[in-house]
Motif scaffolding. Structure first.
Motif, mmCIF file in Angstrom:
data_model
loop_
_atom_site.group_PDB
_atom_site.id
_atom_site.type_symbol
_atom_site.label_atom_id
_atom_site.label_comp_id
_atom_site.label_asym_id
_atom_site.label_seq_id
_atom_site.Cartn_x
_atom_site.Cartn_y
_atom_site.Cartn_z
ATOM 1 N N ILE A 188 0.836 -1.206 0.000
ATOM 2 C CA ILE A 188 0.000 0.000 0.000
ATOM 3 C C ILE A 188 0.866 1.250 0.000
ATOM 4 O O ILE A 188 0.641 2.182 -0.779
ATOM 5 N N VAL A 189 1.862 1.296 0.861
ATOM 6 C CA VAL A 189 2.744 2.465 0.922
ATOM 7 C C VAL A 189 3.521 2.613 -0.385
ATOM 8 O O VAL A 189 3.682 3.733 -0.896
ATOM 9 N N ASP A 190 3.985 1.500 -0.957
ATOM 10 C CA ASP A 190 4.734 1.541 -2.210
ATOM 11 C C ASP A 190 3.877 2.128 -3.331
ATOM 12 O O ASP A 190 4.326 3.010 -4.071
ATOM 13 N N ARG A 191 2.657 1.670 -3.451
ATOM 14 C CA ARG A 191 1.775 2.188 -4.512
ATOM 15 C C ARG A 191 1.424 3.651 -4.284
ATOM 16 O O ARG A 191 1.348 4.439 -5.226
ATOM 17 N N PHE A 192 1.229 4.023 -3.027
ATOM 18 C CA PHE A 192 0.953 5.418 -2.718
ATOM 19 C C PHE A 192 2.139 6.304 -3.084
ATOM 20 O O PHE A 192 1.959 7.390 -3.672
ATOM 21 N N MET A 193 3.346 5.854 -2.764
ATOM 22 C CA MET A 193 4.537 6.651 -3.078
ATOM 23 C C MET A 193 4.737 6.743 -4.591
ATOM 24 O O MET A 193 5.100 7.811 -5.103
ATOM 25 N N HIS A 194 4.504 5.669 -5.319
ATOM 26 C CA HIS A 194 4.612 5.728 -6.776
ATOM 27 C C HIS A 194 3.578 6.699 -7.352
ATOM 28 O O HIS A 194 3.879 7.470 -8.263
ATOM 29 N N LEU A 195 2.390 6.665 -6.832
ATOM 30 C CA LEU A 195 1.345 7.589 -7.265
ATOM 31 C C LEU A 195 1.750 9.033 -6.947
ATOM 32 O O LEU A 195 1.599 9.919 -7.780
ATOM 33 N N LEU A 196 2.263 9.252 -5.761
ATOM 34 C CA LEU A 196 2.662 10.589 -5.329
ATOM 35 C C LEU A 196 3.794 11.147 -6.202
ATOM 36 O O LEU A 196 3.750 12.305 -6.623
ATOM 37 N N TYR A 197 4.808 10.309 -6.488
ATOM 38 C CA TYR A 197 5.948 10.783 -7.270
ATOM 39 C C TYR A 197 5.677 10.796 -8.775
ATOM 40 O O TYR A 197 6.445 11.377 -9.533
ATOM 41 N N SER A 198 4.610 10.196 -9.227
ATOM 42 C CA SER A 198 4.305 10.216 -10.659
ATOM 43 C C SER A 198 3.785 11.578 -11.113
ATOM 44 O O SER A 198 3.762 11.865 -12.293
ATOM 45 N N PHE A 199 3.388 12.418 -10.168
ATOM 46 C CA PHE A 199 2.878 13.754 -10.505
ATOM 47 C C PHE A 199 3.992 14.753 -10.745
ATOM 48 O O PHE A 199 3.741 15.861 -11.178
#
Length: 65
Positions: A53-64
Protein backbone atom coordinates in the motif's frame (compact mmCIF):
# COMPACT_ATOMS: atom_id res chain seq x y z
CA UNK A 1 36.63 -16.59 46.97
CA UNK A 2 34.92 -15.39 43.76
CA UNK A 3 35.60 -18.74 42.10
CA UNK A 4 33.83 -20.59 44.93
CA UNK A 5 30.86 -18.23 44.65
CA UNK A 6 30.66 -18.87 40.91
CA UNK A 7 30.66 -22.64 41.42
CA UNK A 8 27.97 -22.31 44.10
CA UNK A 9 25.83 -20.20 41.77
CA UNK A 10 26.20 -22.72 38.95
CA UNK A 11 25.26 -25.61 41.25
CA UNK A 12 22.20 -23.76 42.56
CA UNK A 13 21.11 -22.88 39.03
CA UNK A 14 21.48 -26.50 37.93
CA UNK A 15 19.49 -27.77 40.93
CA UNK A 16 16.71 -25.28 40.26
CA UNK A 17 16.51 -26.17 36.57
CA UNK A 18 16.64 -29.91 37.32
CA UNK A 19 14.27 -30.20 40.27
CA UNK A 20 12.12 -27.06 40.56
CA UNK A 21 11.31 -26.17 36.96
CA UNK A 22 8.28 -27.68 35.27
CA UNK A 23 9.07 -28.44 31.65
CA UNK A 24 6.36 -28.59 28.96
CA UNK A 25 5.46 -31.85 27.31
CA UNK A 26 6.33 -32.55 23.68
CA UNK A 27 2.68 -32.06 22.72
CA UNK A 28 2.63 -28.61 24.37
CA UNK A 29 5.85 -27.59 22.63
CA UNK A 30 4.57 -28.68 19.21
CA UNK A 31 1.25 -26.87 19.76
CA UNK A 32 3.05 -23.69 20.83
CA UNK A 33 5.42 -23.88 17.87
CA UNK A 34 2.52 -24.22 15.43
CA UNK A 35 0.78 -21.22 17.00
CA UNK A 36 3.97 -19.16 16.69
CA UNK A 37 4.42 -20.17 13.04
CA UNK A 38 0.83 -19.26 12.17
CA UNK A 39 1.06 -15.93 14.01
CA UNK A 40 4.37 -15.15 12.29
CA UNK A 41 2.88 -15.88 8.87
CA UNK A 42 -0.14 -13.65 9.59
CA UNK A 43 2.07 -10.79 10.79
CA UNK A 44 4.32 -11.20 7.72
CA UNK A 45 1.30 -10.97 5.43
CA UNK A 46 0.06 -7.85 7.22
CA UNK A 47 3.47 -6.21 6.86
CA UNK A 48 3.61 -7.21 3.17
CA UNK A 49 0.16 -5.70 2.59
CA UNK A 50 1.12 -2.46 4.36
CA UNK A 51 4.36 -2.28 2.36
CA UNK A 52 2.50 -2.73 -0.92
CA UNK A 53 0.00 0.00 0.00
CA UNK A 54 2.74 2.47 0.92
CA UNK A 55 4.73 1.54 -2.21
CA UNK A 56 1.77 2.19 -4.51
CA UNK A 57 0.95 5.42 -2.72
CA UNK A 58 4.54 6.65 -3.08
CA UNK A 59 4.61 5.73 -6.78
CA UNK A 60 1.34 7.59 -7.26
CA UNK A 61 2.66 10.59 -5.33
CA UNK A 62 5.95 10.78 -7.27
CA UNK A 63 4.31 10.22 -10.66
CA UNK A 64 2.88 13.75 -10.50
CA UNK A 65 6.33 15.36 -10.65
Amino acid sequence: MKKLQLITNIEESYDELRYKTSWPTKKQVVKSAIIVLIASAIIALIILLMDQIVDRFMHLLYSFQ
